[in-house]
Design a protein around this motif. Structure first.
Motif, mmCIF file in Angstrom:
data_model
loop_
_atom_site.group_PDB
_atom_site.id
_atom_site.type_symbol
_atom_site.label_atom_id
_atom_site.label_comp_id
_atom_site.label_asym_id
_atom_site.label_seq_id
_atom_site.Cartn_x
_atom_site.Cartn_y
_atom_site.Cartn_z
ATOM 1 N N LYS A 11 0.830 -1.211 0.000
ATOM 2 C CA LYS A 11 0.000 0.000 0.000
ATOM 3 C C LYS A 11 0.864 1.260 0.000
ATOM 4 O O LYS A 11 0.508 2.255 -0.633
ATOM 5 C CB LYS A 11 -0.955 0.000 1.190
ATOM 6 C CG LYS A 11 -2.124 -0.946 0.995
ATOM 7 C CD LYS A 11 -3.069 -0.899 2.196
ATOM 8 C CE LYS A 11 -4.289 -1.759 1.961
ATOM 9 N NZ LYS A 11 -5.220 -1.720 3.116
ATOM 10 N N TYR A 53 -9.171 -5.784 1.361
ATOM 11 C CA TYR A 53 -8.887 -4.783 0.340
ATOM 12 C C TYR A 53 -8.354 -5.435 -0.940
ATOM 13 O O TYR A 53 -8.756 -5.070 -2.048
ATOM 14 C CB TYR A 53 -7.874 -3.750 0.860
ATOM 15 C CG TYR A 53 -7.479 -2.761 -0.208
ATOM 16 C CD1 TYR A 53 -8.290 -1.659 -0.475
ATOM 17 C CD2 TYR A 53 -6.336 -2.943 -0.975
ATOM 18 C CE1 TYR A 53 -7.956 -0.768 -1.482
ATOM 19 C CE2 TYR A 53 -5.996 -2.059 -1.976
ATOM 20 C CZ TYR A 53 -6.809 -0.973 -2.238
ATOM 21 O OH TYR A 53 -6.484 -0.104 -3.239
ATOM 22 N N ALA A 59 -7.892 -3.416 -6.892
ATOM 23 C CA ALA A 59 -6.718 -3.598 -6.029
ATOM 24 C C ALA A 59 -5.591 -4.388 -6.686
ATOM 25 O O ALA A 59 -4.709 -4.887 -5.997
ATOM 26 C CB ALA A 59 -7.142 -4.287 -4.733
#
Length: 120
Positions: A11, A53, A59
């Motif tokens: 991330k 996520y 993603a």
């Protein structure tokens, strides 16, 4: 625990430029053994289990980065790829490959076109 760490790092890394991501991944992948398909698939499955996520349709970058990083934590490296879906709807996409095969993506390998890859 390591899967969650890999997702967290991914991330952070997704915010970097493509050139920077490639440089970081080349550095991280140095000295690793090439990943077998089953190793990469298991790592991807564990990332999906650890991170809701990463199960999202938008993603792919974080999912692919996390999978590659998680593999590296285990001593091997899949081929990390960035490119496009070459069939409608045309879109950017990121994925991992091992043993010359795309790991567990919903479309056929002929539907993807890689712009660049990071392999060992």
């Amino acid at each position: 625990m390591r899967a969650s760490l890999a997702v967290g790092i991914a991330k952070l890394l997704r915010r970097a430029s493509p050139k920077r991501i490639r440089s970081v991944l080349r550095l991280i992948s140095a000295g690793a053994e090439p990943s077998a398909y089953e190793q990469a698939k298991q790592a991807r499955d564990e990332i999906l289990t650890a991170s809701p996520y990463c199960r999202g349709g938008e993603a792919c970058l974080v999912r692919s980065l996390a999978t590659a990083l998680y593999c590296r934590m285990r001593g091997y490296w899949p081929t990390w790829s960035v490119g496009v879906l070459a069939v409608p709807p045309f879109a950017a996409h990121a994925w991992v490959e091992a043993e010359g095969r795309i790991v567990d993506e919903p479309l056929s390998a002929t539907d993807y076109r890689a712009f660049f890859k990071v392999a060992v």
